[in-house]
Design an enzyme around this catalytic site. Structure first.
Site, PDB file in Angstrom:
ATOM      1  N   ARG A  94       0.847  -1.197   0.000  1.00  6.77           N
ATOM      2  CA  ARG A  94       0.000   0.000   0.000  1.00  6.77           C
ATOM      3  C   ARG A  94       0.881   1.245   0.000  1.00  6.77           C
ATOM      4  O   ARG A  94       1.686   1.433   0.916  1.00  6.77           O
ATOM      5  CB  ARG A  94      -0.890   0.004   1.244  1.00  6.77           C
ATOM      6  CG  ARG A  94      -1.831   1.204   1.367  1.00  6.77           C
ATOM      7  CD  ARG A  94      -2.566   1.167   2.703  1.00  6.77           C
ATOM      8  NE  ARG A  94      -3.285  -0.070   2.886  1.00  6.77           N
ATOM      9  CZ  ARG A  94      -3.775  -0.477   4.066  1.00  6.77           C
ATOM     10  NH1 ARG A  94      -3.588   0.243   5.160  1.00  6.77           N
ATOM     11  NH2 ARG A  94      -4.433  -1.627   4.139  1.00  6.77           N
ATOM     12  N   HIS A 139       1.670  -2.189   5.639  1.00  2.00           N
ATOM     13  CA  HIS A 139       1.469  -2.513   4.218  1.00  2.00           C
ATOM     14  C   HIS A 139       2.475  -1.778   3.332  1.00  2.00           C
ATOM     15  O   HIS A 139       2.870  -2.292   2.277  1.00  2.00           O
ATOM     16  CB  HIS A 139       0.051  -2.129   3.792  1.00  2.00           C
ATOM     17  CG  HIS A 139      -1.008  -3.089   4.222  1.00  2.00           C
ATOM     18  ND1 HIS A 139      -1.304  -4.234   3.518  1.00  2.00           N
ATOM     19  CD2 HIS A 139      -1.845  -3.075   5.281  1.00  2.00           C
ATOM     20  CE1 HIS A 139      -2.292  -4.881   4.114  1.00  2.00           C
ATOM     21  NE2 HIS A 139      -2.632  -4.204   5.194  1.00  2.00           N
ATOM     22  N   ASP A 146      -3.626  -8.519   3.241  1.00  2.00           N
ATOM     23  CA  ASP A 146      -4.989  -8.765   3.712  1.00  2.00           C
ATOM     24  C   ASP A 146      -5.603  -9.801   2.773  1.00  2.00           C
ATOM     25  O   ASP A 146      -5.656  -9.576   1.554  1.00  2.00           O
ATOM     26  CB  ASP A 146      -5.824  -7.489   3.665  1.00  2.00           C
ATOM     27  CG  ASP A 146      -5.309  -6.413   4.611  1.00  2.00           C
ATOM     28  OD1 ASP A 146      -4.616  -6.760   5.579  1.00  2.00           O
ATOM     29  OD2 ASP A 146      -5.612  -5.226   4.373  1.00  2.00           O
ATOM     30  N   GLU A 204      -7.644  -7.870  13.400  1.00  2.00           N
ATOM     31  CA  GLU A 204      -8.167  -8.095  12.043  1.00  2.00           C
ATOM     32  C   GLU A 204      -7.839  -9.509  11.588  1.00  2.00           C
ATOM     33  O   GLU A 204      -6.675  -9.835  11.358  1.00  2.00           O
ATOM     34  CB  GLU A 204      -7.565  -7.069  11.077  1.00  2.00           C
ATOM     35  CG  GLU A 204      -7.910  -5.630  11.434  1.00  2.00           C
ATOM     36  CD  GLU A 204      -7.194  -4.594  10.580  1.00  2.00           C
ATOM     37  OE1 GLU A 204      -7.576  -3.418  10.644  1.00  2.00           O
ATOM     38  OE2 GLU A 204      -6.248  -4.972   9.845  1.00  2.00           O
ATOM     39  N   HIS A 207      -5.478  -9.886   8.335  1.00  5.54           N
ATOM     40  CA  HIS A 207      -4.243  -9.098   8.234  1.00  5.54           C
ATOM     41  C   HIS A 207      -3.030  -9.882   8.744  1.00  5.54           C
ATOM     42  O   HIS A 207      -2.990 -10.279   9.903  1.00  5.54           O
ATOM     43  CB  HIS A 207      -4.452  -7.827   9.071  1.00  5.54           C
ATOM     44  CG  HIS A 207      -3.292  -6.889   9.100  1.00  5.54           C
ATOM     45  ND1 HIS A 207      -3.372  -5.588   8.655  1.00  5.54           N
ATOM     46  CD2 HIS A 207      -2.026  -7.021   9.550  1.00  5.54           C
ATOM     47  CE1 HIS A 207      -2.217  -4.975   8.831  1.00  5.54           C
ATOM     48  NE2 HIS A 207      -1.375  -5.833   9.385  1.00  5.54           N
TER      49      HIS A 207
END
Length: 225
Positions: A94, A139, A146, A204, A207
């Site tokens: 990301r 990320h 994910d 999460e 993740h």
């Protein structure tokens, strides 16, 4: 003459191909170059995410990771395939540009377009405090992903008891108010990810970060193209 033109054409193609392949920083790869059949639904490339629009930096539905993380993921995919299962990726590398977009969105308290689906019981002002959004993301180091498990026959996701990117206690690994099947599905994902060197994020279920990630302190900002 024809042979000369053909040779020049082949050389030109090799140069263009080489330039295309070298657009990623050293140590990064496109995951589909290693796992061509992996399912990809890069949510931040779509409008189906907690922001409600395509996120800055996501210019293509392509999964990028460090080569080390990708090779570990390849082993996971191969093992799941033997059971008629596979991986589906929601997000991987990301750009910091995207993280900055999340920060701007979180600070705009009036923008609650996707609240009902993604954060119905969480005040936007608490997203940073509760650990759902951060000013820096693992990320961006390139070894965090994910993902979920799908049935290869019908391409359906296994039921994990809460959807991807749901901001609430239901998404945590310790949450108990889900069915036995949902718990088993989460455990299955967690076990196989840990088997090949990934660690889970407690809040999460989707993740995971590679334990021996190559860029532990470096955050990248190249776009996903």
């Amino acid at each position: 003459m024809k042979h000369l033109l053909l040779t020049l054409f082949l050389i030109l193609n090799l140069i263009v191909y080489g330039q295309k392949k070298s657009t990623l920083p050293e140590g990064f790869v496109y995951v589909t170059d290693y796992i061509p059949h992996i399912a990809v639904e890069l949510r931040y490339y779509t409008t189906h995410n907690f922001v409600g629009k395509r996120v800055d930096g996501y210019n293509a539905n392509k999964v990028i990771l460090t080569k080390r993380a990708t090779q570990a993921l390849q082993k996971i995919e191969n093992e799941l395939n033997k059971e008629g299962l596979g991986l589906k990726v929601f997000d991987a590398y990301r750009p910091q540009t995207a993280v900055n977009h999340f920060k701007r969105w979180a600070q705009d308290i009036k923008d609650t377009l996707m609240r009902q689906e993604f954060y119905p019981r969480v005040d936007k002002r608490d997203l940073f405090k509760k650990g759902f959004i951060a000013s820096k993301s693992g990320h961006s180091r390139g070894s965090t992903i994910d993902l979920t498990i799908i049935d290869l026959e019908n391409k359906k996701e296994l039921d994990m008891g809460a959807p991807f990117d749901f901001f609430g206690e239901e998404s945590g690994h310790d949450y108990q108010k889900i069915t036995t099947t949902q718990k088993q599905n989460r455990i299955k994902l967690k076990k196989i990810m840990e088997k090949y060197g990934f660690r889970a994020y407690s809040k999460e279920w989707w993740h995971y970060t590679l334990n021996n990630e190559p860029f532990k302190d470096k955050y990248f900002d190249f776009k996903i193209n």
